[in-house]
Design a protein around this motif. Sequence first.
Motif, mmCIF file in Angstrom:
data_model
loop_
_atom_site.group_PDB
_atom_site.id
_atom_site.type_symbol
_atom_site.label_atom_id
_atom_site.label_comp_id
_atom_site.label_asym_id
_atom_site.label_seq_id
_atom_site.Cartn_x
_atom_site.Cartn_y
_atom_site.Cartn_z
ATOM 1 N N VAL A 1 0.866 -1.180 0.000
ATOM 2 C CA VAL A 1 0.000 0.000 0.000
ATOM 3 C C VAL A 1 0.901 1.227 0.000
ATOM 4 O O VAL A 1 2.068 1.154 0.394
ATOM 5 N N PRO A 2 0.386 2.389 -0.452
ATOM 6 C CA PRO A 2 1.231 3.584 -0.510
ATOM 7 C C PRO A 2 1.559 4.125 0.880
ATOM 8 O O PRO A 2 0.786 3.954 1.826
ATOM 9 N N PHE A 3 2.730 4.769 0.992
ATOM 10 C CA PHE A 3 3.050 5.420 2.254
ATOM 11 C C PHE A 3 3.843 6.702 2.028
ATOM 12 O O PHE A 3 4.438 6.912 0.969
ATOM 13 N N VAL A 4 3.783 7.566 3.041
ATOM 14 C CA VAL A 4 4.423 8.878 3.011
ATOM 15 C C VAL A 4 5.318 8.987 4.238
ATOM 16 O O VAL A 4 4.945 8.565 5.334
ATOM 17 N N GLN A 5 6.512 9.531 4.051
ATOM 18 C CA GLN A 5 7.439 9.741 5.159
ATOM 19 C C GLN A 5 7.351 11.187 5.656
ATOM 20 O O GLN A 5 7.471 12.133 4.868
ATOM 21 N N VAL A 6 7.129 11.357 6.957
ATOM 22 C CA VAL A 6 7.180 12.678 7.593
ATOM 23 C C VAL A 6 8.218 12.592 8.713
ATOM 24 O O VAL A 6 7.889 12.418 9.891
ATOM 25 N N PRO A 7 9.503 12.662 8.370
ATOM 26 C CA PRO A 7 10.576 12.468 9.364
ATOM 27 C C PRO A 7 10.698 13.662 10.304
ATOM 28 O O PRO A 7 10.689 14.811 9.866
ATOM 29 N N THR A 8 10.825 13.373 11.605
ATOM 30 C CA THR A 8 10.877 14.443 12.604
ATOM 31 C C THR A 8 12.205 14.498 13.358
ATOM 32 O O THR A 8 12.330 15.252 14.321
ATOM 33 N N THR A 9 13.197 13.705 12.930
ATOM 34 C CA THR A 9 14.536 13.769 13.520
ATOM 35 C C THR A 9 15.529 14.095 12.411
ATOM 36 O O THR A 9 15.263 13.857 11.228
ATOM 37 N N LEU A 10 16.678 14.611 12.790
ATOM 38 C CA LEU A 10 17.695 14.926 11.788
ATOM 39 C C LEU A 10 18.154 13.659 11.082
ATOM 40 O O LEU A 10 18.325 13.645 9.860
ATOM 41 N N LEU A 11 18.362 12.582 11.838
ATOM 42 C CA LEU A 11 18.830 11.339 11.235
ATOM 43 C C LEU A 11 17.854 10.843 10.172
ATOM 44 O O LEU A 11 18.258 10.434 9.080
ATOM 45 N N SER A 12 16.565 10.887 10.475
ATOM 46 C CA SER A 12 15.592 10.393 9.500
ATOM 47 C C SER A 12 15.450 11.347 8.313
ATOM 48 O O SER A 12 15.203 10.913 7.191
#
Length: 366
Positions: free
Chosen positions: A129-140
């Motif tokens: 299924v589709p997914f979206v990344q919303v990274p909230t750390t510098l590493l991510s």
Amino acid sequence: MSTPDSSLQTVRISLAERSYDIRIGSGQLSDPLAWQGLPKASAALIVSNETVAPLYLERCRQQLLGHYARVDAVLLRDGEQYKDWDSLNQIFDTLLRTASDRKTVLVALGGGVIGDMTGFAAAVYMRGVPFVQVPTTLLSQVDSSVGGKTAINHPLGKNMLGAFYQPERVIADLDTLDTLPERELSAGLAEVIKYGPIADAEFLAWIEAHIDALRARDKGALAYAVKRSCEIKAWVVGQDEREQGLRAILNFGHTFGHAIETGLGYGNWLHGEAVGCGMVLASDLSVRKGLMPADFLPRMRRVIERAGLPVTAPKLGLQRYLELMRVDKKAEGGEIRFVLIEALGKAGMHGADGALVDAVLQAHCA
């Protein structure tokens, strides 16, 4: 090399029909444009953790409600030690309980652990299924959210169970770094630093000149660091999506680093801390194999230490290190292979005999 401001920057990951944009800048979580053009569906599921959700879940939910009739959420425990089957099953349980179909969009709101698990769940649920990344750390933001590597850990090896599965978009809001603990910020800097010696000597010099600004969370410096890191990763992933060759250079410091994480127990050291220390060991190995001049090691050790990262490895013992590194994904036929620096801005895969590895460990373990 000048430093731009923190206004919107876009980096394109070019993978034919799987191509997508990384949006980098302040205020992205609240910008409707960041959420335009997401996959069509009737529902979305936000996957987050107990630390991030109180800060950003509602803002994310409000944006998604403009596109989806139903927006659910599942909150997982926070920490590398929870990157496992039990947490993954919590995502599946929620998807099945809400009768989510194969168009349901998963949204990873959090750091690398959340991003990796959400991506793996998206790859597996109903076969994709589709997914979206919303990274909230510098590493991510600079590494784990980009390029489609998804995984969970196994007690015997880090990230050994997973899939290559690309997101539809990455939304990197620099403002989320304001709430990042100091230790997490330093951990993210490890993944920024690695891009210099493996691919861009000028970027390494820029990092050395701006490391204090990065630790002080200067938005212009962070914007440039995130953008340049993503550009380098996009260049690598665009040529080698499934790590058949070139992409392995992104694992500089990771062979030693993963051994440290697994050997100590997941969560005792942050991933970036282990990678930072791992880069010191890999830099020493690069020098001992005659690939780099002697002054390369103190240079790397200095910038890693200035980033607030450990430069002395835990004393696990040579045999334990070798045992753990043989489980590394880069190992072939039982031979441990390391990403070593061949020239500033150029890396490659190399073997090393036990005596050489032992010398490195003896020099840097305590």
